[in-house]
Design a protein around this motif. Structure first.
Motif, PDB file in Angstrom:
ATOM      1  N   ALA A  98       1.569  57.028   6.916  1.00 24.85           N
ATOM      2  CA  ALA A  98       1.832  57.706   8.189  1.00 24.85           C
ATOM      3  C   ALA A  98       3.256  58.248   8.232  1.00 24.85           C
ATOM      4  N   ALA A 156      -0.093  59.408  14.158  1.00 32.08           N
ATOM      5  CA  ALA A 156      -0.561  59.332  12.771  1.00 32.08           C
ATOM      6  C   ALA A 156      -1.377  58.071  12.513  1.00 32.08           C
ATOM      7  N   LEU A 157      -1.121  57.027  13.294  1.00 25.44           N
ATOM      8  CA  LEU A 157      -1.864  55.768  13.144  1.00 25.44           C
ATOM      9  C   LEU A 157      -3.151  55.736  13.974  1.00 25.44           C
ATOM     10  N   VAL A 167      -4.800  57.622   6.242  1.00 19.33           N
ATOM     11  CA  VAL A 167      -4.807  56.514   7.200  1.00 19.33           C
ATOM     12  C   VAL A 167      -6.236  56.200   7.624  1.00 19.33           C
TER      13      VAL A 167
END
Length: 202
Positions: A148, A169-170, A122
């Motif tokens: 993600a 996760a982002l 990411v």
């Protein structure tokens, strides 16, 4: 013997006019300091990356060679250390466009990898989105959403309510969006694909 640090350290110089670019899938859109622009199709492009000098300063030099065109891009010479004559490095072409370090590194990585988004994190996709066109940035964002989701599912399992984990996760894309409109486009696309709400006040 005392070393003369002036030969190796950076000094204050006026910024060199920048060449701007944007990636759009297999196309590279260049805007030069004098207002000229050029669109290059990168399919089949041969890329070489090497150290060079400009005005006796170290720069990174990228050469993009296509059937009908060649483009040379270098990092800002005013930000490079002074190169001693003994370095023996080639001189970058006088017509080479000057690109900011981060953008240059992102483009070089994209070209050397063959222009593929697969196996990128990411964080790497966030960097790529910063130099993309708005539409391509949205495509990158959707891909970042899949990356993600796969990361969270591997860690937590697909059955768990993982909204918070997906938001975390982002996070690299969230940080990039704070200073880049194109990364912000990618973040909107990623959140839309995942159904993840934005931060309060965002």
């Amino acid at each position: 013997m005392r070393r003369c640090t002036a030969l190796y350290s950076k000094s204050h110089r006026s910024p060199t006019p920048r060449t701007r670019f944007a990636l759009h899938f297999d196309d590279l859109l260049l805007t030069f300091p004098d207002g000229r622009w050029q669109q290059l199709h990168l399919h089949g492009c041969r890329t070489s990356v090497a150290d060079a000098t400009r005005e006796r300063r170290f720069v990174r030099h990228m050469s993009l060679r296509m059937v009908s065109a060649q483009v040379d891009l270098i990092t800002p010479p005013e930000q490079g250390a002074i190169a001693p004559r003994a370095a023996g490095l080639p001189v970058a072409p006088a017509e080479a466009g000057v690109v900011d370090d981060d953008a240059w590194e992102t483009l070089a990585d994209w070209m050397i990898s063959g222009g593929r988004m697969g196996r990128r994190t990411v964080a790497e996709l966030a960097h790529l989105a910063r130099v993309a066109t708005p539409y391509f940035a949205s495509v990158i964002g959707a891909h970042a959403a899949r990356v993600a989701a796969e990361l969270v599912w591997e860690r937590c399992g697909p059955m768990r309510d993982s909204g918070g984990d997906l938001g975390a996760a982002l996070e690299p894309l969230v940080r990039a969006a704070e200073c880049s409109p194109r990364a912000a486009d990618a973040l909107v696309a990623a959140r839309s694909a995942l159904g993840v709400a934005g931060r309060p006040g965002s």
